[in-house]
Write an enzyme that holds these catalytic residues in place. Sequence first.
Site, PDB file in Angstrom:
ATOM      1  N   CYS A  10       0.780  -1.158   0.160  1.00 54.57           N
ATOM      2  CA  CYS A  10       0.006  -0.058   0.028  1.00 54.57           C
ATOM      3  C   CYS A  10       0.809   1.219   0.106  1.00 54.57           C
ATOM      4  CB  CYS A  10      -0.921   0.086   1.176  1.00 54.57           C
ATOM      5  SG  CYS A  10      -0.135   0.106   2.945  1.00 54.57           S
ATOM      6  N   ASN A  13       2.431   1.210   4.373  1.00 57.27           N
ATOM      7  CA  ASN A  13       2.682   0.316   5.071  1.00 57.27           C
ATOM      8  C   ASN A  13       2.237   0.243   6.377  1.00 57.27           C
ATOM      9  OD1 ASN A  13       5.492  -2.064   5.620  1.00 57.27           O
ATOM     10  ND2 ASN A  13       3.414  -2.540   4.987  1.00 57.27           N
ATOM     11  N   SER A  17      -1.688  -2.491   3.929  1.00 64.17           N
ATOM     12  CA  SER A  17      -0.959  -3.871   3.773  1.00 64.17           C
ATOM     13  C   SER A  17      -0.622  -4.665   4.819  1.00 64.17           C
ATOM     14  CB  SER A  17       0.237  -3.586   2.545  1.00 64.17           C
ATOM     15  OG  SER A  17       1.348  -2.676   3.248  1.00 64.17           O
ATOM     16  N   ASP A 130      -8.180   3.952   1.190  1.00 65.09           N
ATOM     17  CA  ASP A 130      -7.122   4.136   2.242  1.00 65.09           C
ATOM     18  C   ASP A 130      -7.875   4.812   3.285  1.00 65.09           C
ATOM     19  OD1 ASP A 130      -5.337   5.697   3.801  1.00 65.09           O
ATOM     20  OD2 ASP A 130      -4.480   6.814   2.072  1.00 65.09           O
TER      21      ASP A 130
HETATM   22  P1  4NP Z   1      -1.775   2.599   4.116  1.00 64.24           P
HETATM   23  O1  4NP Z   1      -2.403   4.078   4.729  1.00 64.24           O
HETATM   24  O2  4NP Z   1      -1.234   3.103   2.880  1.00 64.24           O
HETATM   25  O3  4NP Z   1      -2.790   1.812   4.123  1.00 64.24           O
HETATM   26  O4  4NP Z   1      -0.545   2.416   5.081  1.00 64.24           O
HETATM   27  C1  4NP Z   1      -1.831   5.426   4.645  1.00 64.24           C
HETATM   28  C2  4NP Z   1      -0.771   5.549   5.970  1.00 64.24           C
HETATM   29  C3  4NP Z   1      -0.311   6.912   6.223  1.00 64.24           C
HETATM   30  C4  4NP Z   1      -0.351   7.796   5.080  1.00 64.24           C
HETATM   31  C5  4NP Z   1      -1.224   7.648   4.063  1.00 64.24           C
HETATM   32  C6  4NP Z   1      -1.741   6.237   3.824  1.00 64.24           C
HETATM   33  N1  4NP Z   1       0.503   9.018   5.192  1.00 64.24           N
HETATM   34  O5  4NP Z   1       0.165   9.993   4.426  1.00 64.24           O
HETATM   35  O6  4NP Z   1       0.992   9.327   6.293  1.00 64.24           O
END
Ligand code: 4NP
Length: 162
Positions: A10, A13, A17, A130
Amino acid sequence: MAEQRLLFVCLGNICRSPAAEGVFLHLIEREGLEDRFVVDSAGTGGWHVGNPADRRMRAAAERRGIHLPSRARQIELADLTGFDRILTMDGDNLRNVQALARELGNRPGLALIEPMTSHCRRLSASEVPDPYYGGEQGFEDVLDLLEDACAGLLETLLRDER
Ligand code: 4NP
């Protein structure tokens, strides 16, 4: 069957994921198939490297009896040849991993790269959304999709070995 090496990917992470990794591990442990798989996860981004899964994601998974052991890491070129299948959570992740594969050229032994939701059987979705900036329900929706997709993925892998 030969050991199957699966990498779930993803963006960060820390939500989707690691949850996919935990759900798949839970499933193969229940079926006594741990020896047949290597399972890992990674992010296309590196902001959360070294961190455990997001507290909200871990809590939602624990409510379903699923433990998320992962620490975040960023995907690297070697993963494209180190794994048999890379399962991406959304269209951005898919395109980013495909771009990495292009850096390596069309060499033999590259992982099959495919959307996680292509393995859903019950639910219909083109992406695992997300959940990071949303509310609690987003984490439940992620787990619903991942439980469906992981079951479908395992069924496919067991069928293909016959
Ligand atoms: P993930 O979710 O891709 O499912 O792990 C996210 C976690 C953090 C962020 C974006 C999506 N971020 O922008 O920090």
